[in-house]
Design an enzyme around this catalytic site. Sequence first.
Site, PDB file in Angstrom:
ATOM      1  N   LYS A  19       6.962  -6.770  11.192  1.00  0.00           N
ATOM      2  CA  LYS A  19       6.136  -6.271   9.270  1.00  0.00           C
ATOM      3  C   LYS A  19       7.138  -5.162   8.848  1.00  0.00           C
ATOM      4  O   LYS A  19       7.040  -4.982   7.230  1.00  0.00           O
ATOM      5  CB  LYS A  19       4.937  -4.926   9.687  1.00  0.00           C
ATOM      6  CG  LYS A  19       4.260  -4.209   9.132  1.00  0.00           C
ATOM      7  CD  LYS A  19       3.147  -3.176   9.679  1.00  0.00           C
ATOM      8  CE  LYS A  19       2.543  -2.131   8.773  1.00  0.00           C
ATOM      9  NZ  LYS A  19       3.343  -1.549   8.681  1.00  0.00           N
ATOM     10  N   LYS A  61       0.810  -1.308  -0.424  1.00  0.00           N
ATOM     11  CA  LYS A  61       0.211  -0.470   0.327  1.00  0.00           C
ATOM     12  C   LYS A  61       0.457   1.276  -0.305  1.00  0.00           C
ATOM     13  O   LYS A  61       1.048   2.224  -1.448  1.00  0.00           O
ATOM     14  CB  LYS A  61      -1.422  -0.146   1.023  1.00  0.00           C
ATOM     15  CG  LYS A  61      -2.173   1.123   1.273  1.00  0.00           C
ATOM     16  CD  LYS A  61      -3.197   1.088   2.909  1.00  0.00           C
ATOM     17  CE  LYS A  61      -2.628   0.936   3.337  1.00  0.00           C
ATOM     18  NZ  LYS A  61      -2.187  -0.417   4.297  1.00  0.00           N
ATOM     19  N   TRP A  79       7.372  -0.869  -7.985  1.00  0.00           N
ATOM     20  CA  TRP A  79       8.207  -1.496  -7.883  1.00  0.00           C
ATOM     21  C   TRP A  79       9.721  -1.028  -8.697  1.00  0.00           C
ATOM     22  O   TRP A  79      10.719  -0.922  -8.064  1.00  0.00           O
ATOM     23  CB  TRP A  79       8.171  -2.488  -7.221  1.00  0.00           C
ATOM     24  CG  TRP A  79       8.684  -3.112  -6.079  1.00  0.00           C
ATOM     25  CD1 TRP A  79       9.090  -3.105  -4.235  1.00  0.00           C
ATOM     26  CD2 TRP A  79       9.524  -4.242  -6.240  1.00  0.00           C
ATOM     27  NE1 TRP A  79       9.483  -3.625  -3.630  1.00  0.00           N
ATOM     28  CE2 TRP A  79      10.335  -4.561  -4.789  1.00  0.00           C
ATOM     29  CE3 TRP A  79       9.872  -4.396  -7.826  1.00  0.00           C
ATOM     30  CZ2 TRP A  79      11.764  -5.509  -5.030  1.00  0.00           C
ATOM     31  CZ3 TRP A  79      11.648  -5.490  -7.649  1.00  0.00           C
ATOM     32  CH2 TRP A  79      11.802  -5.611  -6.756  1.00  0.00           C
TER      33      TRP A  79
END
Length: 558
Positions: A107, A73, A411
């Site tokens: 995370k 995200k 990315w």
Amino acid sequence: MTFKTDIEIAREANKKPIQEIGAKLGISTDDLLPYGHDKAKVSQEFINSVQDKEDGKLILVTAINPTPAGEGKTTTTVGLGDGLNKIGKNAMICIREASLGPNFGMKGGAAGGGMAQVVPMEEMNLHFTGDFHAITSAHSLLSAMIDNHIYWGNEQEIDIRRVAWRRVVDMNDRALRQITASLGGVSNGFPRETGFDITVASEVMAILCLANDLEDLEKRLGDIIVAYRRDKTPVYCRDIKAEGAMTVLLKDAMQPNLVQTLENNPAFVHGGPFANIAHGCNSVIATKTALKVADYVVTEAGFGADLGAEKFMNIKCRKAGIAPSAVVLVATVRAMKMNGGVAKADLGAENVDAVVNGCANLGRHIENVKSFGVPVVVGINHFVTDTDAEVQAVKDYCAEHGVEAVLSRHWELGSEGSAPLAEKVVEIVEGGSANFAPIYPDDMPLFEKIETVAKRIYRADEVLADNKIRNQLKEWEAAGYGNLPVCMAKTQYSFSTDPSLRGAPTGHSVPVREVRLSAGAGFIVVVCGEIMTMPGLPRTPAAESIRLNDEGLIEGLF
């Protein structure tokens, strides 16, 4: 093919002096408080000076429910901001700061990834400009002053069994969830049970991210309910006389932080409330300032759309008087396969049927976001293992649900890879089809607000809450808090309160374990299922791999 790590890419960034980044937004050197060469805080004087300007367009980036496969995200938020600038738009991004807990846990950081990152990556993911330390200190000051007040005679007649204010630390530390304080005899006070939450779960964090200015901040801090008396009347922070000193500690933290993307586009990184116990969005002051200095502002909300986007719409937009012009819903082929029943170890193999089966989760999020009256585009965050057939399956599913899905390769390629998504977003925004509205009115009873979210967003059949909780909500309504929105705290991994229940479950119930009044932040926290406000570290925490190399550079952050 091997790819460089995020930290390797970030370290090679060609950063510009932060004054040049500020100049893109019309911020003069005098209005920047530099923290080194590549980050700075923006002065309140500048923020005040742009209030008469017209607002730009706000784009929300949200996602499907998180999976171990990854959704990206923040990476998409950064990539979209770069993509908008690539196609000639004046755009900037607004994201949250990173908590140390997830960085050292499992995370990772909150600066994006690959060729779509915000830099300086190491500082952003560690101490940054000290905002989280200031929030922790302000919270801790109030904790100390409450116990000190009790020690010196308890003029406010606090019932020490009903002290509601817990302590915080910005680290995942399960051992601190429940503790006994003030042991050791008369000189150390009155023993009582308490506990720690992680700093991002602090009401001080939520307040800082919803306050419009220092005056509003101090008022909201004063409104915090810290304890109750024996007659159950509330004791406020202002009764302890702590709000002034807390505001002093937070005066610099209140100023938005300006940094840049890998492509030298401006970004505000400010605040970081937990997307469970709080609203999971960057600060109102950063977002509203960005809207005054950029034509397009791309922001994100934490976790999946059932948590982050719902709170963005029902809490942040309602409180700040802002509205999104479009929503980008991030999905990955890998996550669709996981929702379709594929194990993480098998995600690399093509499996179109699993993609199709897993798209039910995506479909529900599409319906939910549309229910707020905002147009949606699905951004497929590309992984190099994705096949053309799998990507096409997601596109076909979205077309059947009346939205377009755009493959974005930010990315891997940066703005070149996100330009198609940026062009689609501009097309939607310029089409002017947004008709935003929260899904419940201010004057709806609190329990009905909870039911509205549970039934319309989670698709639950019912909300389970005992009479103690229902009566507490009625008492808050009688005390004048009935107009507050509800902030649902539940697992991020499922529409239900069962984290193992993937896809788009129906026929489930939402058990409410506890309700908390965050009077300063201005919402009612509804704790559902087994959600924790102090995370723990995994069996193999990321901290085990973080180190300084022989050159004194950080390795292992991601």
